[in-house]
Design an enzyme around this catalytic site. Structure first.
Site, short mmCIF file in Angstrom:
data_model
loop_
_atom_site.label_atom_id
_atom_site.label_comp_id
_atom_site.label_asym_id
_atom_site.label_seq_id
_atom_site.Cartn_x
_atom_site.Cartn_y
_atom_site.Cartn_z
N TYR A 101 0.84 -1.20 0.00
CA TYR A 101 0.00 0.00 0.00
C TYR A 101 0.86 1.25 0.00
O TYR A 101 2.06 1.19 0.23
CB TYR A 101 -0.93 0.00 1.21
N LYS B 229 6.56 -1.89 1.93
CA LYS B 229 5.38 -1.28 2.57
C LYS B 229 4.21 -2.25 2.42
O LYS B 229 3.29 -2.05 1.61
CB LYS B 229 5.08 0.09 1.96
N GLU C 32 12.94 3.06 13.79
CA GLU C 32 11.99 4.09 13.37
C GLU C 32 10.83 4.08 14.34
O GLU C 32 10.95 3.55 15.44
CB GLU C 32 11.54 3.84 11.92
N LEU D 75 11.35 1.42 6.84
CA LEU D 75 10.69 1.89 5.63
C LEU D 75 11.43 3.12 5.12
O LEU D 75 11.71 4.04 5.90
CB LEU D 75 9.22 2.26 5.93
#
Length: 299
Positions: free
Chosen positions: A35, A149, A181, A205
């Site tokens: 996505y 993702k 992250e 990511l």
């Protein structure tokens, strides 16, 4: 959050009420898909090329064929905004799965991908961007391929929920003390005039806004180090901030109940916010700094 009526699918545009999929859908049953969330300001996409490129990289990484070429995707996403007569601030959520087929772990044969993309209103979090946010720290228990993702977000959801239950905006994730992250954003440490963030490895990511932060720093002459920092380093940080497509550049002023430096957003974070607003074409009257004269010309 208001979702607009028309939705892009793998073949056409439909009204959202017409959008249905069989219950044996691989995104639902396996999280077998990818996505993107693309920011829209005043009816214009921000960083659309970066998002579409990452969508195709993620799809290739899981051997998923995207129903459109990149060129077609750009055109159809533009048409999606036009069809919905969308001229405000919002986002487009775009999801592709391996399709609908009887449940089996192996890829189905002769089955096309399912795709949908929709537009919704999203207002900027101006108060939080001005004042800063609180975070907690949580172990990073996600899989090793976070650069994809994918729809497999349960660990992210659990970390975000833990933060929410403690009245915090985000959870800063770490592997044995090394910060990776956040649950839905990239995180940065500022020390002695330089910015530090985890390298763009498979473990994080590769955020589209993250790439712009590196460019903003270079333009401003601020050293930008792709170098992982540790939980202990956060205790000595001059500033902390995070970025994402919906959070933009968000100052972190508290971690696990302890103030970051003096507990207010720092100058480098402010510079990154200003650079972001300029890059995204935010008008002056809609700026974070519109009613904040003390920070209006940070240098």
């Amino acid at each position: 959050m208001s979702i607009k009526p028309y939705v892009l699918t793998e073949t056409e545009y439909v009204n959202q009420e017409e959008l249905t999929y069989p219950f044996e859908e691989r995104g639902l049953q396996f999280g077998d898909g990818v996505y993107e969330v693309i920011r829209v300001y005043h009816g214009e996409y921000y960083l659309i090329e970066e998002h579409v490129e990452r969508l195709f990289r993620s799809a290739a990484a899981i051997k998923l064929e995207v129903p459109y070429t990149k060129e077609d995707m750009y055109k159809r996403l533009e048409q999606l905004l036009q069809l919905n007569a969308f001229t405000g601030d919002g986002k487009v959520y775009l999801q592709i799965t391996r399709g609908s087929a009887p449940r089996d772990h192996a890829f189905p044969k002769g089955v096309g991908a399912n795709l949908y993309a929709y537009v919704s209103d999203v207002q900027r979090k101006l108060d939080l961007m001005k004042d800063g946010i609180s975070t907690i720290t949580e172990p990073d228990v996600r899989w090793d391929l976070c650069y994809i993702k994918s729809l497999n977000l349960l660990p992210n959801v659990m970390a975000k929920q833990t933060a929410t239950e403690q009245n915090c905006f985000e959870a800063v994730l770490h592997k044995d003390g090394k910060v990776t992250e956040c649950s839905s954003s990239n995180v940065y440490l500022v020390k002695d005039g330089a910015i530090y963030t985890h390298p763009a490895t498979k473990n994080i990511l590769h955020g589209c806004v993250r790439m712009r932060i590196e460019a903003f720093a270079k333009e401003a002459g601020i050293p930008f180090h792709e170098e992982a920092f540790h939980l202990d380093d956060m205790n000595e940080a001059d500033e902390l901030f995070l970025t994402s497509s919906t959070a933009e550049v968000m100052p972190i002023v508290n971690v696990d109940g302890k103030a970051v430096a003096n507990g207010t957003p720092g100058n480098i974070t402010r510079l990154m916010q200003q650079a972001y607003e300029k890059d995204a074409g935010i008008p002056e009257n809609a700026s974070i700094f519109a009613d904040c004269t003390e920070n209006k010309s940070v240098s």
